[in-house]
Scaffold this motif. Structure first.
Motif, PDB file in Angstrom:
ATOM      1  N   UNK A 251       0.823  -1.210   0.000  1.00  0.00           N
ATOM      2  CA  UNK A 251       0.000   0.000   0.000  1.00  0.00           C
ATOM      3  C   UNK A 251       0.858   1.261   0.000  1.00  0.00           C
ATOM      4  N   UNK A 252       2.114   1.159   0.512  1.00  0.00           N
ATOM      5  CA  UNK A 252       2.969   2.353   0.559  1.00  0.00           C
ATOM      6  C   UNK A 252       3.385   2.803  -0.834  1.00  0.00           C
ATOM      7  N   UNK A 253       3.367   1.878  -1.806  1.00  0.00           N
ATOM      8  CA  UNK A 253       3.751   2.288  -3.161  1.00  0.00           C
ATOM      9  C   UNK A 253       2.724   3.231  -3.768  1.00  0.00           C
ATOM     10  N   UNK A 254       1.457   3.128  -3.340  1.00  0.00           N
ATOM     11  CA  UNK A 254       0.451   4.086  -3.811  1.00  0.00           C
ATOM     12  C   UNK A 254       0.797   5.477  -3.306  1.00  0.00           C
ATOM     13  N   UNK A 255       1.266   5.586  -2.066  1.00  0.00           N
ATOM     14  CA  UNK A 255       1.714   6.885  -1.544  1.00  0.00           C
ATOM     15  C   UNK A 255       2.885   7.422  -2.357  1.00  0.00           C
ATOM     16  N   UNK A 256       3.787   6.531  -2.772  1.00  0.00           N
ATOM     17  CA  UNK A 256       4.917   6.982  -3.583  1.00  0.00           C
ATOM     18  C   UNK A 256       4.435   7.543  -4.922  1.00  0.00           C
ATOM     19  N   UNK A 257       3.442   6.858  -5.539  1.00  0.00           N
ATOM     20  CA  UNK A 257       2.904   7.370  -6.802  1.00  0.00           C
ATOM     21  C   UNK A 257       2.258   8.735  -6.624  1.00  0.00           C
ATOM     22  N   UNK A 258       1.513   8.912  -5.539  1.00  0.00           N
ATOM     23  CA  UNK A 258       0.867  10.199  -5.281  1.00  0.00           C
ATOM     24  C   UNK A 258       1.919  11.278  -5.039  1.00  0.00           C
ATOM     25  N   UNK A 259       2.952  10.935  -4.267  1.00  0.00           N
ATOM     26  CA  UNK A 259       4.000  11.919  -3.964  1.00  0.00           C
ATOM     27  C   UNK A 259       4.760  12.327  -5.225  1.00  0.00           C
ATOM     28  N   UNK A 260       5.058  11.360  -6.100  1.00  0.00           N
ATOM     29  CA  UNK A 260       5.758  11.690  -7.338  1.00  0.00           C
ATOM     30  C   UNK A 260       4.901  12.586  -8.238  1.00  0.00           C
ATOM     31  N   UNK A 261       3.597  12.301  -8.293  1.00  0.00           N
ATOM     32  CA  UNK A 261       2.714  13.129  -9.122  1.00  0.00           C
ATOM     33  C   UNK A 261       2.600  14.545  -8.565  1.00  0.00           C
TER      34      UNK A 261
END
Length: 377
Positions: A251-261
């Motif tokens: 689930x933390x990878x979704x946070x990474x995608x949001x942070x990169x965007x």
């Protein structure tokens, strides 16, 4: 229906034993042969013993009982079964020994018939009848047994050949797939990795040489994103070369995608409903790809619009949606292959889920996927 052949095979020895016992009784009592002068009780015991000898036992039991029944009762049923089994089960010298061993038995039967006289002598002691009986009771069943064995061996050979060809075809297909994966990996490395590496190098040079803080920040973002892309590309190439599996995203990878965007300038918000629990790696990876595809499409087609990423943790799966508002930007649209949603739909359907994508009434766009959880790994 599938249990019927198995049931027949289980009762087949009993049916054969009962048939041989009944035929021996009928032969000894005159119904299907020469009537024996022995008492009825003795005939019954011999008939039962003959039927029991047909059941699975030592190989020599049935021929011995068949010889005794022929000499004592002139009963032919056990002789037929023994010869048939010799043809199906014996090979080479063993079969020759069985056929040679039947000659003394037939000669002894002729001697017994001559001594007893009457109908017994006419049937067993006459040379012509003896030859006919030997042909029908010994040679013919043995030939039938040999034919059955040859057909069985031929079918077994054909079955082995078909299985071998199937294994070879599967191995050939695996080799072709491996070669194709290796070719794709080489092409991706030679083309994509080269250009992304150049992008990272130029972004690093721009970050060092420029004095504008905004340009330095943008160049740093481009450099870090490019390095992350190279890392992902290296993992994908490892999968294509079958060196190692892809790491399972959480689930933390979704946070990474949001942070990169967000770092790229996209206005992204994330909401969660329900309590996240353990899910299989395939489910987590699919959720990751859905969010990634939704954010990528938003950056391409609506870079100035607000985007909402929502994960609903259900009892039987995860519902993920990426919604963006309508865009007011008239700038150029980033190029794309147009296959992202097609491949994503196939990925979601492989997990047993479903995916919908389309414009919203207000002019935005909504990407929604329901991914069943299955059993957690």
């Amino acid at each position: 229906m599938t249990a019927w052949p198995g049931a027949v095979r289980r009762v087949e020895p009993l049916l054969l034993a009962a048939t041989v016992a009944a035929a021996t009784w009928a032969s000894a009592t005159g119904g299907l042969g020469v009537r024996s002068p022995l008492p009825t009780a003795v005939i019954l015991l011999l008939a039962l013993a003959t039927g029991a000898s047909v059941l699975p036992s030592r190989r020599w039991v049935l021929p011995t009982v068949a010889a005794v029944c022929w000499l004592v009762l002139a009963a032919w049923a056990a002789v037929v079964v023994a010869s048939w089994r010799a043809g199906t089960g014996l090979r080479g010298r063993q079969l020759a020994a069985y056929l040679l061993g039947t000659f003394p038995v037939m000669l002894a039967g002729m001697a017994v018939g001559s001594v007893m006289g009457g109908e017994r002598r006419l049937v067993m002691a006459t040379p012509g009848n003896a030859v006919v009986f030997y042909a029908w009771l010994v040679i013919a069943p043995a030939i039938v047994g040999l034919w059955i064995r040859a057909r069985r061996d031929a079918l077994a050979a054909l079955r082995d050949r078909a299985e071998r060809l199937e294994r070879e075809q599967e191995a050939r297909a695996d080799r072709v797939r491996a070669d194709e994966r290796a070719r794709i990996a080489r092409e991706m490395h030679d083309v994509v990795a080269h250009r992304v590496s150049l992008m990272v190098v130029h972004a690093g040079a721009l970050e060092v040489t420029t004095a504008d803080p905004a340009t330095v920040e943008t160049a740093g973002l481009i450099r870090s994103t490019g390095r992350a892309a190279l890392t992902d590309l290296r993992e994908v190439l490892g999968v294509l070369r079958q060196e190692r599996p892809l790491p399972a995203p959480g689930w933390d990878t979704v946070d990474d995608l949001v942070r990169e965007s967000r770092a790229a300038g996209l206005r992204v918000s994330r909401t969660d409903e329900g309590t996240p629990g353990p899910v299989p790696d395939a489910v987590a990876r699919t959720v990751h790809r859905v969010v990634q595809e939704g954010l990528t499409n938003a950056r391409k087609h609506a870079p100035d619009a607000a985007v909402d990423v929502c994960l609903r943790h259900l009892a039987d799966g995860v519902e993920v949606s990426v919604r963006n508002d309508p865009s007011d930007s008239a700038g150029p649209v980033l190029p794309g292959a147009g296959l992202g949603l097609v491949g994503l739909r196939e990925r979601v359907e492989l997990t047993g889920g479903r995916l919908t994508a389309g414009p919203t009434p207000g002019g935005g766009f909504l990407l929604r996927a329901l991914v069943p959880a299955g059993e957690a790994s």
